[in-house]
Design an enzyme around this catalytic site. Structure first.
Site, mmCIF file in Angstrom:
data_model
loop_
_atom_site.group_PDB
_atom_site.id
_atom_site.type_symbol
_atom_site.label_atom_id
_atom_site.label_comp_id
_atom_site.label_asym_id
_atom_site.label_seq_id
_atom_site.Cartn_x
_atom_site.Cartn_y
_atom_site.Cartn_z
ATOM 1 N N ASP A 9 0.823 -1.207 0.000
ATOM 2 C CA ASP A 9 0.000 0.000 0.000
ATOM 3 C C ASP A 9 0.868 1.272 0.000
ATOM 4 O O ASP A 9 1.949 1.287 0.572
ATOM 5 C CB ASP A 9 -0.846 -0.034 1.281
ATOM 6 C CG ASP A 9 -2.073 0.827 1.186
ATOM 7 O OD1 ASP A 9 -2.163 1.636 0.253
ATOM 8 O OD2 ASP A 9 -2.944 0.680 2.061
ATOM 9 N N LYS A 39 -1.089 -8.191 -5.415
ATOM 10 C CA LYS A 39 -1.653 -8.529 -4.103
ATOM 11 C C LYS A 39 -2.976 -7.775 -4.022
ATOM 12 O O LYS A 39 -3.000 -6.553 -3.894
ATOM 13 C CB LYS A 39 -0.710 -8.107 -2.979
ATOM 14 C CG LYS A 39 -1.287 -8.353 -1.593
ATOM 15 C CD LYS A 39 -0.325 -7.905 -0.500
ATOM 16 C CE LYS A 39 -0.999 -7.999 0.868
ATOM 17 N NZ LYS A 39 -0.162 -7.441 1.924
ATOM 18 N N ASP A 60 -6.182 -6.677 -2.333
ATOM 19 C CA ASP A 60 -6.658 -6.524 -0.957
ATOM 20 C C ASP A 60 -8.131 -6.076 -0.949
ATOM 21 O O ASP A 60 -8.676 -5.628 -1.980
ATOM 22 C CB ASP A 60 -5.772 -5.481 -0.255
ATOM 23 C CG ASP A 60 -5.668 -5.691 1.245
ATOM 24 O OD1 ASP A 60 -6.502 -6.405 1.812
ATOM 25 O OD2 ASP A 60 -4.750 -5.093 1.850
ATOM 26 N N ASN A 107 -10.497 -4.333 2.279
ATOM 27 C CA ASN A 107 -10.341 -4.047 3.706
ATOM 28 C C ASN A 107 -11.579 -3.603 4.464
ATOM 29 O O ASN A 107 -11.459 -2.912 5.489
ATOM 30 C CB ASN A 107 -9.221 -3.023 3.890
ATOM 31 C CG ASN A 107 -7.863 -3.689 3.822
ATOM 32 O OD1 ASN A 107 -7.546 -4.539 4.642
ATOM 33 N ND2 ASN A 107 -7.076 -3.340 2.829
ATOM 34 N N ASP A 148 -3.518 -10.965 9.147
ATOM 35 C CA ASP A 148 -2.569 -9.875 9.401
ATOM 36 C C ASP A 148 -1.761 -10.151 10.663
ATOM 37 O O ASP A 148 -0.809 -9.433 10.965
ATOM 38 C CB ASP A 148 -3.319 -8.546 9.563
ATOM 39 C CG ASP A 148 -3.587 -7.882 8.223
ATOM 40 O OD1 ASP A 148 -3.047 -8.364 7.206
ATOM 41 O OD2 ASP A 148 -4.340 -6.893 8.183
HETATM 42 C C1 DGJ Z 1 -4.283 -5.231 4.841
HETATM 43 C C2 DGJ Z 1 -3.356 -6.349 4.453
HETATM 44 O O1 DGJ Z 1 -3.741 -7.544 5.067
HETATM 45 C C3 DGJ Z 1 -1.931 -5.956 4.805
HETATM 46 O O2 DGJ Z 1 -1.046 -7.015 4.516
HETATM 47 C C4 DGJ Z 1 -1.570 -4.715 4.043
HETATM 48 O O3 DGJ Z 1 -1.549 -4.998 2.663
HETATM 49 C C5 DGJ Z 1 -2.562 -3.594 4.335
HETATM 50 N N1 DGJ Z 1 -3.913 -4.016 4.146
HETATM 51 C C6 DGJ Z 1 -2.291 -2.404 3.467
HETATM 52 O O4 DGJ Z 1 -3.227 -1.404 3.619
#
Ligand code: DGJ
Length: 741
Positions: free
Chosen positions: A368, A477, A479, A481, A549
């Site tokens: 990120d 990758k 993501d 969130n 994480d």
């Molecule tokens: C959540 C991911 O699980 C982390 O490894 C990382 O990429 C962060 N987001 C970055 O914002």
């Protein structure tokens, strides 16, 4: 072969002629037309169902292989009492919600005139290749259901899905639709195993008796979720253990809201229903339209939970993952997220890349912070253009540098999200999930783009396609969130808005598959704030996943122990990070951290700028050692010898290569208790006859008294004694078959 061909050819059933007998290697779909019995045989498993004289499709058998001569037949069930009419007493393979059904339906609908009675009866079957399709229809209305089945000859894992088609002239509202209902043999003391969790605490394995209280595993979040996972296993309390006894297991290939329910009916029959979550779900099926479910995979093992998970691992490698049946081994990667967070820039990343390459890392991933106004988590999501103050010349110089160091290059993206503080949101505030006039609840300061909209889908596909065309990238990758809050799709008619639960995920899968098609050299990691989106649906498009994480090396042992019950170690990314760990403040040696991560796909996520020469030396040796065992860890058979459960002094896992010529044993001490008590741990899965030389993973000397070589039989009965003292101590032994004694 299960059925006489002559019987099969004397078919009288409504179906496709000529009657076919599908045989794939050791697997078969066979049909006894006279008895109206269908059988799937493969991998030591038989699954059978049949049609009774009233036309109900009934489950007949699911378990170890039956003999071809074993006769099965479906019989109509009588009314049990005035409270239990026949339609509800009959065990059905895929019941409609009607006729007094009081268990989970396969399908629940409302017809346009308000009629909500649906009774599904057998209409015919078709066989194409190794798939048998059973057609059901309502007793009066032109609503058709097709159930598809096939069985994997190697593992005996069955794939089931369902499609409903409205052949009438008025719309039909689908309120609930399962991929499959599974019925267990009528036996006592079933136990359900399932996952629970939350962010940074995923993959906790839970066990409870199966009873008449319905247990619902689910996500209502729009995505797979951290809270549970669409996987289950059921064993028998009196018969099953980690390496013995029967286990029935399954997983749903779906990355949206899902539901798996488990419970016994009033006659004690245990049923498992899996499919779209009916919570807030509705799909108005217009005349001529169809709706299909995701696939529900289900398997059976006679070798306990260990056997069940090994079947799942093999199945994923052979049939699910990109590149199956030979997905690529995972390279050792470096990711700077925990080291730098959003503070990425060209000079800093180049410096880390040099250090990573020096210890043998094969892939360098920028996380990120590289794009838009992304200096923290309040801005930038949606603007996938390189931040020129951090990377003045774009990403090319860094990518060239990484390639020049002999590593491939990976980049983090979170395409489905947008910050309010972004150019994308300023231009398209209506592209997110929202209800007009209602608050737009944020999670991590971000909103969810409504991927169900085709214009949003096309925008994301083009953006990512351009990114991959303009930069020489080998891994994304990917993501995700946050979860959904106000899942509105106001641009649709009110009665069609709840399609969002399905259309969103279908469009996500479309983007992923289209990117893979256009960029065959690019791999993808599924990440969702850790392990929030891991399931067999997303795994068809993603080569690896980020389980959590939480990178604490001891917590990771418990996370990995849970994770591997369902999913393969090959996809399980595991980083070595700094100590004390951010998640719980625990400190552990670098060797312990490596040995924890080497049980999956090894990565490094530490701040290399802070490492000592000794750290680099240790890391270099461990990365080199990992490369000598990687194929066994990622492709072999996993035995969870001692689980890292609370209260257990130590844990142990063993990975055995498919040809049994290499085995890797990890023993991890939590805290030594009382005075030394190095009980032997017996290995499993070796060839009893082969001779195995043993070495420590780091080349140190073997424990006193341990022979340098012995037969598989010796290691599996005498076992290994590894005395460990202190807290958080790890050891690994590598066994290599050799012709020397
Ligand atoms: C959540 C991911 O699980 C982390 O490894 C990382 O990429 C962060 N987001 C970055 O914002």
């Amino acid at each position: 072969m299960a059925m006489e061909l002559s019987m099969i050819l004397r078919a009288t059933m409504v179906g496709v002629a000529p009657i076919a007998l599908a045989v794939a290697a050791d697997a078969a779909v066979s049909v006894d037309s006279e008895a109206k019995v269908f059988r799937l045989d493969g991998g030591g498993v038989t699954y059978a169902f049949g049609v009774d004289e009233k036309g109900y499709l009934q489950p007949l058998y699911w378990g170890p292989s039956l003999a071809p001569r074993d006769k099965l037949s479906a019989g109509a069930a009588p009314e049990l009492s005035g409270f239990d009419p026949a339609g509800s007493v009959t065990a059905q393979e895929y019941p409609g919600q009607g006729e007094g059904l009081v268990t989970e339906p396969g399908l629940k609908v409302a017809f346009a005139n308000g009629n909500r009675d649906l009774v599904l009866k057998y209409q015919g079957y078709r066989i194409a290749g190794d798939t048998v399709t059973i057609d059901l229809t309502d007793i009066e209305r032109p609503l058709f259901v097709s159930l598809r089945y096939n069985i994997d000859p190697a593992t005996g894992i069955i794939a089931r899905d369902a499609t409903v088609r409205n052949a009438g002239t008025a719309p039909v509202r689908v309120d609930q639709i399962a991929s499959a209902i599974l019925t267990l043999p009528n036996q006592p003391d079933y136990r359900l195993h399932y996952f629970s969790g939350r962010h940074a605490a995923e993959w906790t394995l839970n066990t409870q008796p199966v009873g008449s209280a319905l247990t619902v595993l689910e996500s209502r979040r729009g995505s797979t979720g951290h809270q549970s996972d669409p996987w289950f296993a059921i064993d028998r309390a009196s018969e099953s253990a980690e390496e013995s006894g029967p286990v029935w297991f399954g997983a749903l290939a779906w990355s949206g809201s899902w539901r798996i329910s488990v419970g016994a009916d009033n006659l004690g029959r245990v049923k498992i229903a899996g499919g779209y979550n009916p919570y807030d779900f509705s799909w108005r099926l217009k005349p001529g339209e169809s709706l299909s479910t995701p696939t529900f995979y289900a398997g059976y093992s006679t070798a306990g939970m260990g056997g069940a998970s090994r079947l799942m691992h093999r199945f994923q490698l052979a049939h699910i993952l990109p590149g199956a049946p030979a997905p690529k081994l995972r390279p050792v990667l470096y990711n700077s997220w925990e080291a730098t967070e959003f503070n990425v820039n060209e000079a800093g990343q180049m410096r880390l890349a040099e250090k990573a390459a020096a210890i043998g890392v094969e892939r360098f991933v920028v996380d990120d912070g590289w794009f838009g106004a992304r200096n923290n988590d309040r801005a930038g999501l949606g603007d996938w253009v390189v931040n020129r103050s951090k990377f003045p010349n774009g990403l090319a110089p860094l990518i060239d540098k990484v390639h020049g160091l002999g590593m491939s290059f990976g980049l983090w993206v979170e395409p489905e999200m947008v910050n309010r503080d972004s150019d994308l949101y300023r231009s398209h505030p209506d592209w997110v999930l929202y209800y007009p006039g209602r608050p737009r609840t944020e999670g991590r300061n971000q909103l969810v783009l409504n991927l169900a909209r085709d214009d949003v889908r096309d925008h994301l596909l083009k953006t990512l396609d351009d990114l991959l065309r303009q930069n020489d990238i080998q891994l994304l990758k990917w993501d995700y969130n946050r979860n959904w809050t106000e899942p509105g799709w106001p641009q649709m008619k009110p009665e069609d808005q709840q399609r969002v639960y399905v259309r969103y995920v279908q469009n996500l899968y479309y983007i992923l598959s289209e990117l893979r098609r256009r960029h065959p050299g690019v791999e993808i990691e599924s990440c969702s704030g850790g392990g929030g989106r891991i399931d067999l649906g997303i795994m068809r498009y993603t080569d690896q996943v980020w389980p959590s994480d939480n990178t604490d090396p001891y917590d990771r042992l418990t996370i990995q122990d849970g994770f591997t019950h369902a999913y393969a170690p090959a996809v399980m990314m595991a980083w070595v990070t700094d100590t004390p760990n951010w998640a719980n403040g625990r400190s552990a040696s670098l060797t312990y951290r490596f040995l924890s991560s080497m049980q999956g796909s090894l990565g490094i996520g530490a701040n290399l700028d802070k490492w000592t020469d000794q750290d680099f030396a240790t890391a270099k040796a461990m990365v080199a050692a990992y490369k000598t065992i990687r194929e066994t860890v990622q492709r072999g058979d996993l035995y969870r010898l001692l689980p890292p459960s609370p209260g257990n002094e130590r844990s142990a896992t063993l990975y055995v290569s498919r040809d049994k010529r290499q085995a890797v044993f990890f023993q991890m001490l939590h805290s030594s208790m009382r005075r030394d008590n190095p009980l032997a741990v017996a290995l499993r899965g070796l060839s009893a006859e082969m001779n195995y030389h043993v070495r420590t993973i780091d080349g140190s000397s073997l424990p006193a008294g341990m022979p340098q070589a012995a037969s598989g039989s010796y290691w599996m009965t005498r076992g290994v004694n590894l005395l460990q003292r202190g807290d958080f101590v790890g050891d690994a032994l590598v066994f290599e078959a050799s012709d020397r004694s």
